[in-house]
Design an enzyme around this catalytic site. Structure first.
Site, mmCIF file in Angstrom:
data_model
loop_
_atom_site.group_PDB
_atom_site.id
_atom_site.type_symbol
_atom_site.label_atom_id
_atom_site.label_comp_id
_atom_site.label_asym_id
_atom_site.label_seq_id
_atom_site.Cartn_x
_atom_site.Cartn_y
_atom_site.Cartn_z
ATOM 1 N N SER A 88 106.109 14.024 36.445
ATOM 2 C CA SER A 88 106.752 12.916 37.151
ATOM 3 C C SER A 88 106.313 12.775 38.602
ATOM 4 O O SER A 88 107.134 12.699 39.518
ATOM 5 C CB SER A 88 108.276 13.032 37.071
ATOM 6 O OG SER A 88 108.674 12.920 35.733
ATOM 7 N N SER A 89 105.011 12.717 38.808
ATOM 8 C CA SER A 89 104.497 12.500 40.159
ATOM 9 C C SER A 89 104.887 11.119 40.670
ATOM 10 O O SER A 89 105.064 10.930 41.876
ATOM 11 C CB SER A 89 102.977 12.688 40.196
ATOM 12 O OG SER A 89 102.343 11.851 39.262
ATOM 13 N N SER A 90 105.055 10.137 39.759
ATOM 14 C CA SER A 90 105.433 8.795 40.222
ATOM 15 C C SER A 90 106.838 8.798 40.812
ATOM 16 O O SER A 90 107.111 8.140 41.827
ATOM 17 C CB SER A 90 105.325 7.770 39.086
ATOM 18 O OG SER A 90 106.205 8.085 38.026
ATOM 19 N N GLU A 98 110.269 1.752 39.868
ATOM 20 C CA GLU A 98 109.371 1.995 38.736
ATOM 21 C C GLU A 98 109.517 0.908 37.679
ATOM 22 O O GLU A 98 108.548 0.485 37.062
ATOM 23 C CB GLU A 98 109.618 3.385 38.145
ATOM 24 C CG GLU A 98 108.569 3.802 37.155
ATOM 25 C CD GLU A 98 108.139 5.249 37.291
ATOM 26 O OE1 GLU A 98 107.488 5.730 36.358
ATOM 27 O OE2 GLU A 98 108.422 5.898 38.304
ATOM 28 N N TYR A 147 106.670 5.024 21.665
ATOM 29 C CA TYR A 147 107.889 5.169 22.481
ATOM 30 C C TYR A 147 108.806 3.972 22.249
ATOM 31 O O TYR A 147 110.012 4.119 22.000
ATOM 32 C CB TYR A 147 107.497 5.274 23.953
ATOM 33 C CG TYR A 147 108.666 5.307 24.921
ATOM 34 C CD1 TYR A 147 109.327 6.504 25.188
ATOM 35 C CD2 TYR A 147 109.093 4.159 25.575
ATOM 36 C CE1 TYR A 147 110.395 6.537 26.081
ATOM 37 C CE2 TYR A 147 110.151 4.183 26.461
ATOM 38 C CZ TYR A 147 110.795 5.380 26.717
ATOM 39 O OH TYR A 147 111.850 5.403 27.595
ATOM 40 N N GLU A 170 115.136 16.108 25.306
ATOM 41 C CA GLU A 170 113.985 15.199 25.351
ATOM 42 C C GLU A 170 114.230 13.967 24.491
ATOM 43 O O GLU A 170 114.741 14.075 23.386
ATOM 44 C CB GLU A 170 112.732 15.934 24.867
ATOM 45 C CG GLU A 170 111.457 15.472 25.533
ATOM 46 C CD GLU A 170 111.428 15.803 27.019
ATOM 47 O OE1 GLU A 170 111.700 14.885 27.832
ATOM 48 O OE2 GLU A 170 111.136 16.950 27.378
ATOM 49 N N ASP A 207 117.559 10.519 26.977
ATOM 50 C CA ASP A 207 118.079 9.833 28.169
ATOM 51 C C ASP A 207 118.389 8.375 27.854
ATOM 52 O O ASP A 207 119.335 7.804 28.394
ATOM 53 C CB ASP A 207 117.107 9.951 29.344
ATOM 54 C CG ASP A 207 115.708 9.458 29.044
ATOM 55 O OD1 ASP A 207 115.336 9.363 27.857
ATOM 56 O OD2 ASP A 207 114.972 9.172 30.010
ATOM 57 N N ASP A 258 113.905 11.434 35.906
ATOM 58 C CA ASP A 258 112.827 11.881 36.792
ATOM 59 C C ASP A 258 113.212 11.739 38.257
ATOM 60 O O ASP A 258 113.080 12.671 39.052
ATOM 61 C CB ASP A 258 111.550 11.078 36.510
ATOM 62 C CG ASP A 258 111.033 11.289 35.103
ATOM 63 O OD1 ASP A 258 111.542 12.194 34.414
ATOM 64 O OD2 ASP A 258 110.124 10.544 34.694
#
Length: 388
Positions: free
Chosen positions: A128-130, A162, A223, A36, A39, A173
């Site tokens: 991660s539905s997007s 995205e 973030y 986590e 990336d 994702d």
């Protein structure tokens, strides 16, 4: 559950357009077993596609216009696929506009089509539905017009879509949504995009997501701060160890030897990243041996790092992991995703799932006054055509 979703989606298409769909596409959400916040630090991630999906139904309509219905939102829009794409105030449409934009950028020419879609991926849970939306939409267009786009390029174009929307995500994702394989996790090298599959046979354990049902507003600003802090840490390491080009080249002692030259935050962020990159490697070795107990311990270690060193957890997530540590029928748990809310991913002994769910839900509600959402997930195939 997916069969009901597929039937409902295809029936909606038939009712709306008075003809059956030509192509039905299933595009999954994803989990990340471990790895986590690395990336964007040239590390490795270990995601898998899951059996929660978006179902799309497509057919050409012999025009220049795409007619698209979001069944769950009860909303629709039409768009000329030959015109330049612009961002809209209607946010969900932008992910699809972004896909059309990518097709135009790469010189693919398509005609109009009809599309309806519906989902059973829990929104706001970090699944991660997007990515499933972008990749499933692009996969369907690719099939409909026989464009010949390779799966890896569908993932990359989904990521670019995205970015166009304004979310600077990594590749994990979209990659796992497209490239997932049933009962396998995929180790992705985020620097080179090399990937290997590893067994995801959790033997005597079930994967359960405990959704904290909170999303703290810190996420976006923090973030971005973490990315800056990691960049600062790496620059200090490279200045003192010229042979190192990225965190993946580091050992813990490289970081610890430079503690005095770093701020406390930069030091702890850098140490977490180096440790987490190693944990992904260890997790793959454990899975290949069927050593699920070791995998569970690594998950607990990751949560401790995310909470104390990377500081992206919150009281609700920490409490869920504390419950897991105290529960003899749980062998591993950690926050999954960006943090500051969302889910924990937890390995629960088979046969004890319902008792653990009931216990956690009551204790969580007693402590925070919030209902716990709970999702059972299985590792499944990536985006694919449905063949009935």
């Amino acid at each position: 559950m997916n069969e009901i979703l597929i039937n409902d989606t295809t029936s909606f298409y038939q009712k709306t357009f008075n003809s059956p769909a030509d192509k039905v596409v299933l595009s999954p959400g994803r989990i990340n077993i471990i790895g986590e916040h690395i990336d964007y630090n040239d590390g490795y991630v270990l995601p898998a596609a899951i059996d929660k999906i978006i179902c799309f139904a497509f057919k050409r309509n012999n025009s220049k216009v795409a007619k698209i219905h979001a069944i769950d939102l009860d909303e629709k829009f039409e768009i000329d696929v030959t015109e330049k794409q612009e961002l809209s105030d209607c946010v969900w449409t932008n992910y699809l506009r972004g896909v059309l934009h990518q097709l135009q950028l790469k010189g693919y020419e398509i005609e109009g089509f009809n599309c309806v879609f519906s989902s059973n991926i829990p929104t706001g849970s970090g699944l991660s539905s997007s990515a499933a939306l972008e990749c499933g939409f692009l996969f369907g267009i690719n099939e409909l017009f026989q464009l010949g786009i390779k799966p890896i390029d569908i993932a990359l174009m989904g990521q670019s879509a995205e970015h166009w929307v304004g979310i600077n995500c990594g590749i994990m994702d979209q990659f796992s949504s497209v490239m997932g394989v049933e009962n396998k996790v995929v180790k992705i090298d985020c620097k080179t995009l090399d990937y290997t599959y590893h067994e995801a046979n959790f033997v005597d354990y079930s994967l359960i997501l405990f959704d904290s049902n909170v999303k703290h507003s810190l996420f976006t600003s923090e973030y971005n701060t973490r990315r800056i802090e990691c960049g600062e840490g790496l620059e200090i390491i490279k200045a003192n160890y010229p042979e190192i080009t990225s965190f993946r080249d580091c050992k813990e002692q490289h970081v610890t030897s430079l503690q005095a030259k770093m701020t406390d935050n930069v030091y702890r962020r850098s140490l977490y990243v180096v440790k987490e990159i190693q944990r992904v490697i260890q997790a793959c070795e454990a899975l290949d041996k069927g050593d699920i107990l070791t995998l569970g311990g690594l998950m607990f270690d990751t949560h401790d790092g995310l909470s104390k060193d990377y500081e992206v957890s919150c009281a609700e997530l920490d409490y869920l992991v504390e419950l897991a540590k105290a529960e003899e029928n749980v062998i591993g748990s950690r926050l999954m995703g960006g943090g500051f809310g969302g889910c924990t991913i937890t390995l629960v002994k088979k046969g004890s799932e319902e008792a653990v769910k009931t216990k956690f839900a009551k204790l969580y509600a007693d402590k925070f006054g919030i209902d716990l959402k709970i999702h059972d997930v299985k590792v499944s195939n990536g985006t694919s055509l449905y063949k009935n």
